[in-house]
Design an enzyme around this catalytic site. Sequence first.
Site, PDB file in Angstrom:
ATOM      1  N   GLY A   1       0.825  -1.218   0.000  1.00 28.85           N
ATOM      2  CA  GLY A   1       0.000   0.000   0.000  1.00 28.85           C
ATOM      3  C   GLY A   1       0.845   1.248   0.000  1.00 28.85           C
ATOM      4  O   GLY A   1       2.063   1.190  -0.241  1.00 28.85           O
ATOM      5  N   ASN A   2       0.219   2.387   0.235  1.00 29.29           N
ATOM      6  CA  ASN A   2       0.972   3.652   0.329  1.00 29.29           C
ATOM      7  C   ASN A   2       0.397   4.496   1.461  1.00 29.29           C
ATOM      8  O   ASN A   2      -0.551   4.088   2.127  1.00 29.29           O
ATOM      9  CB  ASN A   2       0.952   4.393  -1.014  1.00 29.29           C
ATOM     10  CG  ASN A   2      -0.464   4.704  -1.475  1.00 29.29           C
ATOM     11  OD1 ASN A   2      -1.201   5.418  -0.792  1.00 29.29           O
ATOM     12  ND2 ASN A   2      -0.860   4.139  -2.614  1.00 29.29           N
ATOM     13  N   ARG A   3       0.991   5.665   1.669  1.00 24.79           N
ATOM     14  CA  ARG A   3       0.656   6.463   2.862  1.00 24.79           C
ATOM     15  C   ARG A   3      -0.551   7.387   2.689  1.00 24.79           C
ATOM     16  O   ARG A   3      -0.845   8.177   3.578  1.00 24.79           O
ATOM     17  CB  ARG A   3       1.863   7.339   3.236  1.00 24.79           C
ATOM     18  CG  ARG A   3       3.072   6.570   3.671  1.00 24.79           C
ATOM     19  CD  ARG A   3       4.190   7.555   4.019  1.00 24.79           C
ATOM     20  NE  ARG A   3       5.477   6.886   4.110  1.00 24.79           N
ATOM     21  CZ  ARG A   3       5.891   6.217   5.171  1.00 24.79           C
ATOM     22  NH1 ARG A   3       5.116   6.102   6.221  1.00 24.79           N
ATOM     23  NH2 ARG A   3       7.082   5.648   5.157  1.00 24.79           N
TER      24      ARG A   3
END
Length: 430
Positions: A237-239
């Site tokens: 995933g990402n932030r």
Amino acid sequence: MNSFYVDYVSSRCYNAPAFVRDCASVMDVLAGKQIVLGVSGSIAAYKVAELARNLTLAGALVDVVMTEAAQRFVGTATFQALTGRPVLTDLWALPEDGIIGHVALGRQANLVILAPATANTLARIAAGLSDDLLTTTVLATTAPVLCVPAMNTHMYTNAATQENIATLRRRGIVVLEPEVGQLAEPMVGIGRLPSPATIEGHARAVLGSRVGPLRGRRIVITAGGTHEPIDPVRFVGNRSSGRMGFALASAARDRGAQVTLIAGPTTLPPPVAIDVVRVETALQMRDAVAAAVAYADLLIMNAAVADFRPAELSHQKIKKGADEELMLRLVRNPDILAGLADRHDFVKVGFAAETHDLEAYARTKLARKGLDMIIANEAVASIGHDDIAVTLFDAAGSEALARQPKAQAAAHILEAILQRWPARLAAISG
Ligand code: CTP
């Protein structure tokens, strides 16, 4: 309207506390709006003090009208201090010059909010009574009315109350459902007043649907990141927090648009009065976007879509065993926006979060994805933060917006989009 009346009204506007005039954003759709807040006699009356404060801070001119019973629960001084305006309680004790007559308050309002609305108030309004200032104001207004009932569960579910609510809805009054939860008495059930933030969200939606510049327009907004599962407990995933996309969705709702918000995994509470489609992966987001744009006027693709996903999904938790290394093979996800390059039936806006060479990358994406506009921002300074600085690029040039809270940036972005494509996004009446 005679000039005496205008003077009277403007002097009342001038009474707004100085802190409000300083901090309210001109971009906020509530700024300068006249809102009548009708408070009836329920223990939940204390909760709307916060609503009165928040509406005032947003720049609205809030005239609180209290029934006699409401004053037994909360004093007029509370609302007066929070709104900076006199609280009105008596049909027969209106300002001495007689200019604000018993019907003028309702006539002057942009929106009437009844919160909390008791069973008795609902019944009196359904019957068309005008036996106090609150009911008279509702009867005399041409403004939209938002009604927020709060009461004991049995009073709420009683056939009389339900029929009164159906009558009000049939007449065009927006009546919210109370929440289920702990009531003032030791009992759990339906009847709780929704939170001040929820009421405010609905108030914005009601106002937008009546006067917003995007009313009748369908807007699809994506928000947050995507999670690409590795196994049942892990993902790539990402932030991205989803904050910017949620702010855009709220700003579009406030302007009267019918919003579909397609949101990746996020802990943010969903904005009220918005159709939210929850997705997890890029593939799910692609399908949700394809379905939602069928009738869209505008797509704003704010989501940080994962470019790759694990090639294989393990249906069992991957055990580490004795291995010192784990190789994860990733395959390319589809580019959702690029896949819509041939569609010209709606305005397409993308985002570009970059760590370097912002303008060059943004312009390349604008062309490659066939967009009408791309909004570039510095990734590290934006993702997960409450404020953002962006630059808008389109075929005609660029416009930089200074760092500001995301809610405010969202309002500026929507106004900028509206300004560039007035014919394709102008309000549709009816
Ligand atoms: N986007 C998309 N589908 C993807 C990746 C991105 O629709 N698979 C959209 C994003 O929502 C955004 C725009 O394309 O509106 C640019 O996304 P960004 O992540 O900045 O760029 P990428 O196209 O992924 O390119 P790169 O990773 O090289 O920066």
